[in-house]
Design a protein around this motif. Structure first.
Motif, PDB file in Angstrom:
ATOM      1  N   UNK A  67      53.000 -24.566 -99.975  1.00 29.65           N
ATOM      2  CA  UNK A  67      53.596 -23.409 -99.303  1.00 29.65           C
ATOM      3  C   UNK A  67      54.202 -23.758 -97.945  1.00 29.65           C
ATOM      4  N   UNK A  68      53.539 -24.598 -97.163  1.00 34.65           N
ATOM      5  CA  UNK A  68      53.998 -24.833 -95.793  1.00 34.65           C
ATOM      6  C   UNK A  68      54.937 -26.024 -95.648  1.00 34.65           C
ATOM      7  N   UNK A  74      61.718 -27.835 -92.116  1.00 39.57           N
ATOM      8  CA  UNK A  74      62.699 -27.139 -91.272  1.00 39.57           C
ATOM      9  C   UNK A  74      62.405 -27.359 -89.796  1.00 39.57           C
ATOM     10  N   UNK A  75      61.132 -27.268 -89.427  1.00 35.77           N
ATOM     11  CA  UNK A  75      60.745 -27.481 -88.027  1.00 35.77           C
ATOM     12  C   UNK A  75      61.078 -28.909 -87.601  1.00 35.77           C
ATOM     13  N   UNK A  76      60.750 -29.881 -88.445  1.00 33.91           N
ATOM     14  CA  UNK A  76      61.053 -31.280 -88.133  1.00 33.91           C
ATOM     15  C   UNK A  76      62.568 -31.483 -88.044  1.00 33.91           C
ATOM     16  N   UNK A  81      66.764 -35.603 -84.754  1.00 31.96           N
ATOM     17  CA  UNK A  81      68.109 -35.920 -85.207  1.00 31.96           C
ATOM     18  C   UNK A  81      68.040 -36.363 -86.665  1.00 31.96           C
ATOM     19  N   UNK A  82      69.059 -36.082 -87.456  1.00 31.36           N
ATOM     20  CA  UNK A  82      69.056 -36.573 -88.844  1.00 31.36           C
ATOM     21  C   UNK A  82      69.158 -38.097 -88.875  1.00 31.36           C
ATOM     22  N   UNK A  83      68.630 -38.691 -89.919  1.00 31.58           N
ATOM     23  CA  UNK A  83      68.671 -40.142 -90.074  1.00 31.58           C
ATOM     24  C   UNK A  83      70.096 -40.598 -90.316  1.00 31.58           C
ATOM     25  N   UNK A  84      70.422 -41.751 -89.755  1.00 29.88           N
ATOM     26  CA  UNK A  84      71.762 -42.324 -89.976  1.00 29.88           C
ATOM     27  C   UNK A  84      71.840 -42.825 -91.419  1.00 29.88           C
TER      28      UNK A  84
END
Length: 85
Positions: A67-68, A74-76, A81-84
């Protein structure tokens, strides 16, 4: 000469369930052991008591993770920053 038997793997679509399954098994295994040891010390019935505690904690942890985990992702994603690529 040894023959290597090919290992079958689950399809990628199951990763969303297998990941929390493995995580919940390992985390509850360790945390329940530490908690039981802290509570009882080295008690003669420690294995039986601990396995009961582990089973109960896993029954709560696995569905909770299912569930979580989307919320955590989303929180992370909001914090990092997104991974390259």
């Amino acid at each position: 000469m040894t023959m290597k038997i090919p290992r079958r793997k689950l399809p990628a679509r199951y990763a969303a369930v297998v990941s929390p399954l493995v995580l919940s098994l390992l985390m509850t295994f360790i945390v329940s052991l530490i908690s039981t040891l802290k509570s009882l010390g080295f008690h003669p019935d420690l294995p039986a008591i601990w396995l009961t505690a582990w089973g109960l904690s896993w029954l709560v942890a696995f569905p909770t993770l299912l569930l979580v985990l989307p919320v955590v992702r989303r929180i992370v994603g909001w914090l990092c920053e997104p991974a390259a690529r």
